[in-house]
Motif scaffolding. Structure first.
Motif, mmCIF file in Angstrom:
data_model
loop_
_atom_site.group_PDB
_atom_site.id
_atom_site.type_symbol
_atom_site.label_atom_id
_atom_site.label_comp_id
_atom_site.label_asym_id
_atom_site.label_seq_id
_atom_site.Cartn_x
_atom_site.Cartn_y
_atom_site.Cartn_z
ATOM 1 N N LEU A 90 0.849 -1.194 0.000
ATOM 2 C CA LEU A 90 0.000 0.000 0.000
ATOM 3 C C LEU A 90 0.879 1.238 0.000
ATOM 4 N N THR A 91 0.764 2.033 -1.034
ATOM 5 C CA THR A 91 1.606 3.222 -1.164
ATOM 6 C C THR A 91 0.894 4.245 -2.051
ATOM 7 N N PRO A 92 0.989 5.547 -1.703
ATOM 8 C CA PRO A 92 0.213 6.549 -2.440
ATOM 9 C C PRO A 92 0.529 6.601 -3.930
ATOM 10 N N VAL A 134 -0.269 -0.503 -4.580
ATOM 11 C CA VAL A 134 -1.671 -0.076 -4.654
ATOM 12 C C VAL A 134 -1.872 1.229 -3.904
ATOM 13 N N SER A 135 -2.602 2.143 -4.536
ATOM 14 C CA SER A 135 -2.942 3.418 -3.903
ATOM 15 C C SER A 135 -4.447 3.535 -3.811
ATOM 16 N N ILE A 136 -4.940 4.148 -2.724
ATOM 17 C CA ILE A 136 -6.394 4.394 -2.664
ATOM 18 C C ILE A 136 -6.698 5.857 -2.980
ATOM 19 N N GLY A 137 -5.707 6.629 -3.367
ATOM 20 C CA GLY A 137 -5.959 8.019 -3.756
ATOM 21 C C GLY A 137 -4.679 8.821 -3.704
ATOM 22 N N TYR A 139 -3.252 11.146 -2.141
ATOM 23 C CA TYR A 139 -3.047 11.898 -0.906
ATOM 24 C C TYR A 139 -2.265 10.967 -0.001
ATOM 25 N N VAL A 140 -1.666 11.507 1.050
ATOM 26 C CA VAL A 140 -0.810 10.675 1.892
ATOM 27 C C VAL A 140 -1.455 10.444 3.248
ATOM 28 N N LEU A 141 -1.647 9.181 3.579
ATOM 29 C CA LEU A 141 -2.138 8.788 4.889
ATOM 30 C C LEU A 141 -0.935 8.572 5.802
ATOM 31 N N GLY A 143 -0.188 6.006 7.277
ATOM 32 C CA GLY A 143 0.297 4.633 7.143
ATOM 33 C C GLY A 143 -0.608 3.870 6.208
ATOM 34 N N GLY A 144 -0.253 2.633 5.923
ATOM 35 C CA GLY A 144 -1.026 1.856 4.960
ATOM 36 C C GLY A 144 -2.247 1.171 5.546
ATOM 37 N N ALA A 147 -5.650 2.264 4.251
ATOM 38 C CA ALA A 147 -5.717 1.871 2.834
ATOM 39 C C ALA A 147 -5.946 0.360 2.724
#
Ligand code: ADE
Length: 231
Positions: A90-92, A134-137, A139-141, A143-144, A147
């Motif tokens: 999981l990464t932006p 995989v990115s869910i958008g 923007y930066v959360l 952590g993963g 996501a």
């Protein structure tokens, strides 16, 4: 399906695991496990991350720690593991999650989700251990984990047995049944509230007309949101 989440914060998933569609999916035989890399770190004091080479803010998840963790969990070299099961990092900056990607993942028997923390992963984790980024958008959360929960939620609700109504996941936003368009509007009782009326056609009982009306509203929404129709 077996969903394994590799996370430094497994307790985040306790709440998620208790949600109805997730408990339904688990009762139907699907699995959701959390694996904590700290349990396998070869470094002293439970260390899992380090400062970035070249300088900069934050900490980066170490490749040797992820290697030891995946070997510890699965008993194989992680470079081989990604040929045996889908391993998602999981990464932006990864491939954007959409309905097509979710359908693709829902076909898998086993998926591992790697959650980055702090500034993310050492790039070699993504390059050598992951089958997909995989990115869910854009923007930066922090952590993963969130996501990964989004991915698990979207995938689990596609599996038979997790939603109450068998058709609920078939004709929903962005599905092939709707040509990739957003879903049509829904209404329920009361049929009129503060003068706001439910569209007449939905009360008519004419199934073909209702279907046409819904498809048309769906198309309109697709056109106005700039999302391309599949058809
Ligand atoms: N990790 C941090 N931000 C993320 C994002 N937008 N998508 C996936 N993983 C992430």
């Amino acid at each position: 399906m077996q969903l394994d989440v590799v996370t430094l914060f497994p307790e985040w998933f306790d709440w998620f695991r208790g949600q109805r569609h997730v408990t339904n999916a688990l009762a139907a035989g699907h699995e959701l496990r959390c694996l904590n890399p700290r349990a396998h770190t070869p470094l002293s004091g439970g260390q899992v991350d380090d400062t970035p080479f070249g300088g900069g803010a934050g900490m980066v998840l170490r490749v040797d720690v992820m290697d030891a963790a995946l070997r510890g969990f699965y008993g194989v070299d992680p470079v081989e593991l990604r040929g045996r099961r889908r391993v998602l990092a999981l990464t932006p900056g990864g491939r954007m999650l959409d309905d097509r990607f979710v359908n693709e993942l829902a076909q898998e028997e086993a998926i591992t989700l790697l959650c980055g923390r702090y500034e993310g992963f050492d790039e070699r984790i993504i390059q050598h251990f992951a089958s997909d980024a995989v990115s869910i958008g854009r923007y930066v959360l922090s952590g993963g984990e969130l996501a990964a929960m989004v991915v698990c939620d979207a995938v689990l609700r596609k599996l038979p047995g997790s939603l109450g109504h068998a058709d609920s996941a078939l004709e929903e936003s962005f599905s092939e049944a709707l040509g990739g368009d957003p879903e049509y509007p829904h209404y329920t009782r009361p049929a009129e509230y503060r003068g706001w009326k439910v569209p007449e056609v939905l009360l008519s009982g004419h199934h073909a007309e209702i279907r046409n009306w819904r498809r048309a509203r769906s198309r309109e929404r697709g056109a106005s949101s700039g999302g391309g129709s599949l058809s």
